[in-house]
Design an enzyme around this catalytic site. Structure first.
Site, mmCIF file in Angstrom:
data_model
loop_
_atom_site.group_PDB
_atom_site.id
_atom_site.type_symbol
_atom_site.label_atom_id
_atom_site.label_comp_id
_atom_site.label_asym_id
_atom_site.label_seq_id
_atom_site.Cartn_x
_atom_site.Cartn_y
_atom_site.Cartn_z
ATOM 1 N N TYR A 118 0.822 -1.209 0.000
ATOM 2 C CA TYR A 118 0.000 0.000 0.000
ATOM 3 C C TYR A 118 0.860 1.265 0.000
ATOM 4 C CZ TYR A 118 -3.318 3.566 1.096
ATOM 5 O OH TYR A 118 -4.075 4.697 1.023
ATOM 6 N N TRP A 120 1.080 5.674 -1.734
ATOM 7 C CA TRP A 120 0.770 6.633 -2.800
ATOM 8 C C TRP A 120 1.828 6.709 -3.870
ATOM 9 C CZ3 TRP A 120 -2.433 11.374 -3.421
ATOM 10 C CH2 TRP A 120 -3.704 11.204 -2.860
HETATM 11 N N1 LIG Z 1 -2.089 8.606 12.194
HETATM 12 C C1 LIG Z 1 -2.475 8.605 10.915
HETATM 13 N N2 LIG Z 1 -1.878 7.784 10.049
HETATM 14 C C2 LIG Z 1 -2.247 7.775 8.759
HETATM 15 C C3 LIG Z 1 -3.286 8.616 8.307
HETATM 16 C C4 LIG Z 1 -3.924 9.471 9.241
HETATM 17 O O1 LIG Z 1 -4.853 10.214 8.903
HETATM 18 N N3 LIG Z 1 -3.471 9.451 10.533
HETATM 19 N N4 LIG Z 1 -3.651 8.603 6.988
HETATM 20 C C5 LIG Z 1 -3.419 7.375 6.268
HETATM 21 C C6 LIG Z 1 -3.611 7.559 4.845
HETATM 22 S S1 LIG Z 1 -5.152 8.149 4.398
HETATM 23 C C7 LIG Z 1 -2.691 7.238 3.911
HETATM 24 S S2 LIG Z 1 -3.121 7.337 2.261
HETATM 25 C C8 LIG Z 1 -1.367 6.736 4.286
HETATM 26 C C9 LIG Z 1 -0.254 7.222 3.353
HETATM 27 O O2 LIG Z 1 0.844 6.411 3.474
HETATM 28 P P1 LIG Z 1 1.840 6.153 2.260
HETATM 29 O O3 LIG Z 1 1.133 6.263 0.967
HETATM 30 O O4 LIG Z 1 2.567 4.899 2.541
HETATM 31 O O5 LIG Z 1 2.800 7.394 2.429
HETATM 32 P P2 LIG Z 1 3.842 8.026 1.439
HETATM 33 O O6 LIG Z 1 4.754 8.840 2.296
HETATM 34 O O7 LIG Z 1 3.145 8.727 0.336
HETATM 35 O O8 LIG Z 1 4.640 6.779 0.889
HETATM 36 C C10 LIG Z 1 4.977 6.610 -0.436
HETATM 37 C C11 LIG Z 1 6.400 6.062 -0.508
HETATM 38 O O9 LIG Z 1 6.674 5.759 -1.869
HETATM 39 C C12 LIG Z 1 7.976 6.230 -2.194
HETATM 40 N N5 LIG Z 1 8.007 6.447 -3.635
HETATM 41 C C13 LIG Z 1 7.667 7.558 -4.320
HETATM 42 N N6 LIG Z 1 7.825 7.370 -5.635
HETATM 43 C C14 LIG Z 1 8.291 6.118 -5.797
HETATM 44 C C15 LIG Z 1 8.627 5.345 -6.934
HETATM 45 O O10 LIG Z 1 8.531 5.770 -8.076
HETATM 46 N N7 LIG Z 1 9.069 4.080 -6.722
HETATM 47 C C16 LIG Z 1 9.201 3.557 -5.473
HETATM 48 N N8 LIG Z 1 9.620 2.303 -5.366
HETATM 49 N N9 LIG Z 1 8.869 4.275 -4.382
HETATM 50 C C17 LIG Z 1 8.417 5.528 -4.540
HETATM 51 C C18 LIG Z 1 8.134 7.488 -1.362
HETATM 52 O O11 LIG Z 1 9.483 7.820 -1.215
HETATM 53 C C19 LIG Z 1 7.430 7.076 -0.066
HETATM 54 O O12 LIG Z 1 8.322 6.500 0.849
HETATM 55 O O13 LIG Z 1 -1.077 7.122 5.631
HETATM 56 C C20 LIG Z 1 -2.077 6.691 6.541
HETATM 57 N N10 LIG Z 1 -1.630 6.934 7.888
HETATM 58 N N1 LIG Z 2 -1.285 18.404 1.970
HETATM 59 C C1 LIG Z 2 -1.723 17.151 2.004
HETATM 60 N N2 LIG Z 2 -2.965 16.858 1.573
HETATM 61 C C2 LIG Z 2 -3.413 15.583 1.624
HETATM 62 C C3 LIG Z 2 -2.609 14.523 2.072
HETATM 63 C C4 LIG Z 2 -1.294 14.855 2.539
HETATM 64 O O1 LIG Z 2 -0.538 13.991 2.985
HETATM 65 N N3 LIG Z 2 -0.906 16.166 2.482
HETATM 66 N N4 LIG Z 2 -3.087 13.231 2.077
HETATM 67 C C5 LIG Z 2 -4.222 12.921 1.212
HETATM 68 C C6 LIG Z 2 -4.862 11.672 1.605
HETATM 69 S S1 LIG Z 2 -4.057 10.238 1.245
HETATM 70 C C7 LIG Z 2 -6.082 11.608 2.165
HETATM 71 S S2 LIG Z 2 -6.780 10.099 2.486
HETATM 72 C C8 LIG Z 2 -6.833 12.809 2.481
HETATM 73 C C9 LIG Z 2 -7.465 12.703 3.867
HETATM 74 O O2 LIG Z 2 -8.469 13.622 3.996
HETATM 75 P P1 LIG Z 2 -9.297 13.682 5.364
HETATM 76 O O3 LIG Z 2 -9.486 12.313 5.895
HETATM 77 O O4 LIG Z 2 -10.491 14.496 5.140
HETATM 78 O O5 LIG Z 2 -8.282 14.525 6.240
HETATM 79 P P2 LIG Z 2 -7.541 14.440 7.629
HETATM 80 O O6 LIG Z 2 -6.489 15.483 7.485
HETATM 81 O O7 LIG Z 2 -7.132 13.076 7.985
HETATM 82 O O8 LIG Z 2 -8.617 14.913 8.661
HETATM 83 C C10 LIG Z 2 -9.337 16.112 8.496
HETATM 84 C C11 LIG Z 2 -9.824 16.615 9.826
HETATM 85 O O9 LIG Z 2 -10.785 15.735 10.381
HETATM 86 C C12 LIG Z 2 -10.911 16.107 11.740
HETATM 87 N N5 LIG Z 2 -11.402 14.941 12.474
HETATM 88 C C13 LIG Z 2 -10.694 13.892 12.941
HETATM 89 N N6 LIG Z 2 -11.523 13.026 13.564
HETATM 90 C C14 LIG Z 2 -12.761 13.561 13.500
HETATM 91 C C15 LIG Z 2 -14.052 13.156 13.973
HETATM 92 O O10 LIG Z 2 -14.228 12.097 14.579
HETATM 93 N N7 LIG Z 2 -15.095 13.990 13.702
HETATM 94 C C16 LIG Z 2 -14.951 15.153 13.023
HETATM 95 N N8 LIG Z 2 -16.037 15.875 12.804
HETATM 96 N N9 LIG Z 2 -13.754 15.567 12.583
HETATM 97 C C17 LIG Z 2 -12.687 14.778 12.815
HETATM 98 C C18 LIG Z 2 -9.547 16.560 12.196
HETATM 99 O O11 LIG Z 2 -9.656 17.772 12.919
HETATM 100 C C19 LIG Z 2 -8.775 16.694 10.897
HETATM 101 O O12 LIG Z 2 -8.050 17.892 10.815
HETATM 102 O O13 LIG Z 2 -5.991 13.945 2.444
HETATM 103 C C20 LIG Z 2 -5.259 14.023 1.231
HETATM 104 N N10 LIG Z 2 -4.672 15.330 1.175
HETATM 105 MO MO LIG Z 3 -5.178 8.452 2.150
#
Ligand SMILES: Nc1nc2c(c(=O)[nH]1)N[C@H]1C(S)=C(S)[C@@H](COP(=O)(O)OP(=O)(O)OC[C@H]3O[C@@H](n4cnc5c(=O)[nH]c(N)nc54)[C@H](O)[C@@H]3O)O[C@H]1N2
Ligand SMILES: Nc1nc2c(c(=O)[nH]1)N[C@H]1C(S)=C(S)[C@@H](COP(=O)(O)OP(=O)(O)OC[C@H]3O[C@@H](n4cnc5c(=O)[nH]c(N)nc54)[C@H](O)[C@@H]3O)O[C@H]1N2
Ligand SMILES: [Mo]
Length: 758
Positions: A118, A120
């Site tokens: 998993y 991005w």
């Molecule tokens: N506490 C907490 N944890 C969370 C979340 C949260 O809201 N709270 N959000 C979750 C969510 S929604 C997500 S999507 C995940 C995101 O988690 P990830 O998608 O695992 O995070 P990234 O840092 O985007 O990791 C992508 C990795 O791919 C590598 N990469 C980039 N380009 C390439 C390439 O071309 N080839 C290879 N081999 N590698 C490459 C980058 O260097 C990086 O290390 O985190 C989750 N974790």
């Molecule tokens: N700049 C930037 N943008 C991103 C990403 C990034 O890494 N960087 N990651 C992308 C990815 S993979 C994803 S999945 C999306 C995630 O998008 P979201 O899931 O919408 O975003 P989060 O930042 O995880 O959370 C948004 C807000 O939800 C609120 N929140 C947390 N728990 C609760 C709850 O129980 N109730 C309510 N009402 N609010 C709550 C928190 O205050 C938090 O700031 O963002 C994307 N956009």
């Molecule tokens: Mo995500």
């Protein structure tokens, strides 16, 4: 392409949008905003420093304990995260790795290989690392895959039961555009807000960042904008803020529903015609089944919103056109199924589902592409081949899987044993960034015999692998940039030569496949460039069929980028509009053919953590269960300065940038003797992290917020009992499925304490 010309400016694309890149003598010098973007992101600024950062993986690297360990199970697995690495030449490294993958598949079968991988990765349609690793593993006999995402895993399980469509189809293909909202919506009620910080990114790219501009339009029009969130900053300036305790939204929505029902404001014609099971839900709502009406007075102490404010909001929502939006974050916590299901029930009671600007929408602002409606052109997707292994785990259950081989678990009506994983292959993701309870993941990570990672950088995950292959970044290879939620198309040129000995994931997998007798299956005889031409050819043909004229591949190359006439203005008929027009003829694909307020199917699963209709189920950790040892609710949103953990190496180098900021209310700070800028220890029974105090009144007094993305361990070793130096919140979060139904990630379920770190 001549990447060594003296000075050149070219455009490339990324998950955070397009930008110009200046190169000089084959070196990436600087990035600049893309002219077509009204609100360009600052994220690209960190790219030059990151690309040449000392943390780039230079050559194929083997963990010493693994290389020197005996064949098979005893590879000194305790040394992961501790041992140093031995660099080997590519040929030898590929030989050893191919032999090891072959050994595992012959000894244990392909179901001993976990390739969910998993993450991005980077934008670019061909060099998408996760697609490449899946294609490779399919070519050599298959792998254990994962279902869903950390983003929306729980929603992907619950929403099909309620609306009869895959969640992402609803999310990306059936929601109103910003334009339709601007024209039709009177009241926008945003649970979890709509955050322009998050709308900076979108998978595959978002070229015109326009969310902030739409909110300016909404305000000018006099729309009522309500941010229901623990943080004011979750929505743009000028929105009303209803400060709700994290994880309590279901209680609040039940109370809103209770007001509608008790004051004769629910739309019973709609409920009768388009939904099923309201009669099973209503007695619970009104308190006939459990003696507890879900009234505003009941909800107020749970969600921290006054009963009068709840009543006002409900009455307001029943007037005019109301759109309920749900941030993805709401389902990223224990019992995340409930707010998502309840939002559909509330919208059904308002009776506006299927009307422009009404009903319920998910993930607006979560990524920049949602709210942009495009004519769809298929193509530009790398086919992954067929997987001969049928086992699939819910994506966020990886640590459970590694720790419990053979142990049965529940998921969405199925009960199956976890597979016995001996080899893990990761490319394009960073589990030691993204997974919850990282100290637990560290334990689980010791189980497999071999872990292989392709990475450009020495991330925490690479530092815990046995074999690390240096991968190129998107700036070092040619690709095509496109997202179905965007109207731009990019040739992403190879801007610079590969750094050190980095190679494209495609070339790494080609050479491994060749050593395992699967080269033809993997490559189909194509080079990278031939694949680009092939994928683009299909896309081009589909565009032509749709009446859209595109240049051929060489033309796109010469042009660098173009804007396609695919933006849909005005209303687009979604499956819900059709259903509203013709509920029998266009019945939903649910057992009843209607929106399911009560689901016989879910009820039949017999899950006490997700019964047959939405209910209020408090999570194991939230403010209602706070203890003196951990009295604050930690939310860990996405970082504003980057995408997840990407580019962090460069950002962390900036003076004073790390540890990350922890948003804390002055009241909570004062009782702990914390001042603005103080160095903090954030901790609970699972772990501890450093942070820097950011005092703000834009957050509830007993909630703290710490962004994701700091590199775990920041440079090696980070055993339980230590303090994570840069501040990765996942040393604190809880690693538990949302419920037996969704088994999504519960990242927002965590209580913590905070103290000054002297
Ligand atoms: N506490 C907490 N944890 C969370 C979340 C949260 O809201 N709270 N959000 C979750 C969510 S929604 C997500 S999507 C995940 C995101 O988690 P990830 O998608 O695992 O995070 P990234 O840092 O985007 O990791 C992508 C990795 O791919 C590598 N990469 C980039 N380009 C390439 C390439 O071309 N080839 C290879 N081999 N590698 C490459 C980058 O260097 C990086 O290390 O985190 C989750 N974790
Ligand atoms: N700049 C930037 N943008 C991103 C990403 C990034 O890494 N960087 N990651 C992308 C990815 S993979 C994803 S999945 C999306 C995630 O998008 P979201 O899931 O919408 O975003 P989060 O930042 O995880 O959370 C948004 C807000 O939800 C609120 N929140 C947390 N728990 C609760 C709850 O129980 N109730 C309510 N009402 N609010 C709550 C928190 O205050 C938090 O700031 O963002 C994307 N956009
Ligand atoms: Mo995500």
């Amino acid at each position: 392409m001549d990447s060594s010309a003296p000075r050149k400016t070219q455009v490339t694309s990324s998950h955070w949008g397009a930008f110009e890149v200046i190169t000089e003598n084959g070196r990436l010098i600087e990035t600049r905003p893309f002219s077509g973007d009204p609100n360009p992101s600052d994220i690209p600024k960190a790219i030059p420093a990151a690309v040449y950062h000392r943390s780039r993986v230079a050559r194929p690297s083997f963990r010493r304990g693994w290389l020197e360990g005996r064949e098979g199970t005893d590879r000194n697995r305790q040394g992961r995260g501790i041992d140093d690495y031995v660099e080997l030449p590519w040929d030898e490294a590929l030989d050893i790795t191919a032999q090891e993958i072959d050994r595992i598949r012959k000894t244990h079968g392909n179901s001993a290989i976990f390739g969910g991988s998993y993450g991005w990765s980077s934008a670019g349609r061909f060099h998408h690392a996760q697609s490449q690793v899946h294609r490779f593993l399919n070519a050599i006999g298959g792998y254990v895959a994962s279902f869903g995402s950390y983003s929306t895993g729980c929603a992907q399980a619950i929403i099909p039961h309620v609306f009869g469509v895959p969640f992402l189809k609803y999310n990306y293909g059936s929601q109103d555009s910003w334009d339709v909202i601007a024209r039709h919506t009177d009241t926008l009620v945003m649970f979890g807000g709509i955050n322009t910080k998050n709308a900076q990114v979108s998978m595959g790219g978002v070229t015109e960042h326009e969310t902030a501009d739409w909110f300016a339009r909404f305000r000018d029009k006099g729309m009522r904008l309500v941010n229901v969130s623990p943080q004011r900053s979750d929505a743009p300036e000028g929105c009303d803020w209803i400060a709700v305790r994290p994880a309590s939204d279901t209680a609040l929505m039940l109370a809103l529903a209770h007001v509608l029902e008790s004051e004769g404001l629910s739309d019973h014609d709609f409920l009768d015609r388009y939904t099923s099971g309201f009669d099973r839900f209503r007695p619970y709502l009104m308190g006939e089944t459990d003696g507890q009406p879900k009234s505003p007075e009941w909800a107020a102490p749970l969600c921290g919103v006054g009963a009068d404010a709840i009543r006002d909001l409900a009455r307001h929502m029943a007037q005019g056109r109301t759109l309920i939006t749900m941030a993805w974050s709401l389902q990223r916590g224990e019992h995340g199924e409930q707010p998502y299901w309840m939002s559909a029930v509330l919208a059904a009671m308002l009776g506006q589902i299927g009307l422009p600007g009404g009903g319920v929408g998910y993930g607006y602002g979560a990524i920049g592409g949602i709210g942009k409606t495009m004519q769809r052109i298929e193509g530009l997707t790398l086919p992954q081949g067929d997987n001969a292994v049928s086992e699939v785990i819910p994506v966020a259950r990886i640590a459970d899987m590694l720790l419990n081989p053979g142990v049965p678990y529940d998921f969405n009506g199925n009960r199956q044993p976890y597979p016995d994983i001996r080899l893990v292959y990761w490319a394009g993701g960073n589990p030691f960034h993204h997974h919850q309870d990282l100290h637990r993941l560290e334990q689980a990570w010791r189980q497999p015999e071999t872990i292989i990672v392709n990475e450009p950088w020495w991330t925490a995950t690479a530092q815990r692998a046995d074999i690390v292959f240096p991968a190129t970044t998107p700036y070092e290879r040619e690709d095509i940039g496109f997202s179905p939620l965007d109207e731009y198309l990019f040739n992403m040129p190879a801007l610079i030569p590969p750094v050190h000995e980095a190679r494209d994931d495609y070339d790494i997998f080609t050479d491994l496949a060749a050593r395992m007798g699967a080269e033809e299956t993997y490559t189909e005889g194509r080079s990278s460039e031939q694949w680009l031409r092939h994928l683009y050819g299909t896309f081009h043909a589909n565009a032509t069929k749709a009446g859209i004229d595109l240049p051929d591949f060489d033309g796109l190359r010469a042009q660098n980028w173009l804007k396609m006439p695919v933006r849909e203005r005005g209303e687009v008929k979604s499956f819900l509009t059709h259903f509203r027009d013709d509920p029998e003829g266009r019945a939903l694909d649910t057992p009843s053919g209607r929106i399911e307020i009560f689901s016989e199917r879910i009820d039949g699963f017999g899950y006490d953590d997700c019964p047959g209709h939405p209910v209020w189920l408090p999570p194991s950790e939230w403010l209602g269960a706070a203890e003196s040892a951990a009295p604050l609710h930690l939310v860990s949103p996405q970082p504003g300065d980057k995408l997840h953990s990407q580019l962090e190496c460069a950002l962390a180098d900036m003076p004073g940038a790390r540890p990350v900021a922890l948003a804390i209310h002055p009241t909570a700070a004062k009782v702990r003797g914390i001042a603005q800028g103080d160095l903090l220890r954030v901790f609970n029974a699972r772990g501890a992290a450093r942070a820097r105090a950011h005092l703000t009144t834009d957050i509830l007094p007993d909630v703290v917020a710490m962004p994701t993305g700091a590199w775990f361990g920041a440079g090696g070793g980070n055993a339980a009992g230590t303090i994570d130096p840069d501040g990765n919140p996942n040393v604190l979060t809880k690693d538990v499925g949302t419920s037996r139904l969704g088994q999504g990630a519960s990242a927002h379920t965590a209580l913590v304490e905070v103290a000054r770190l002297d």
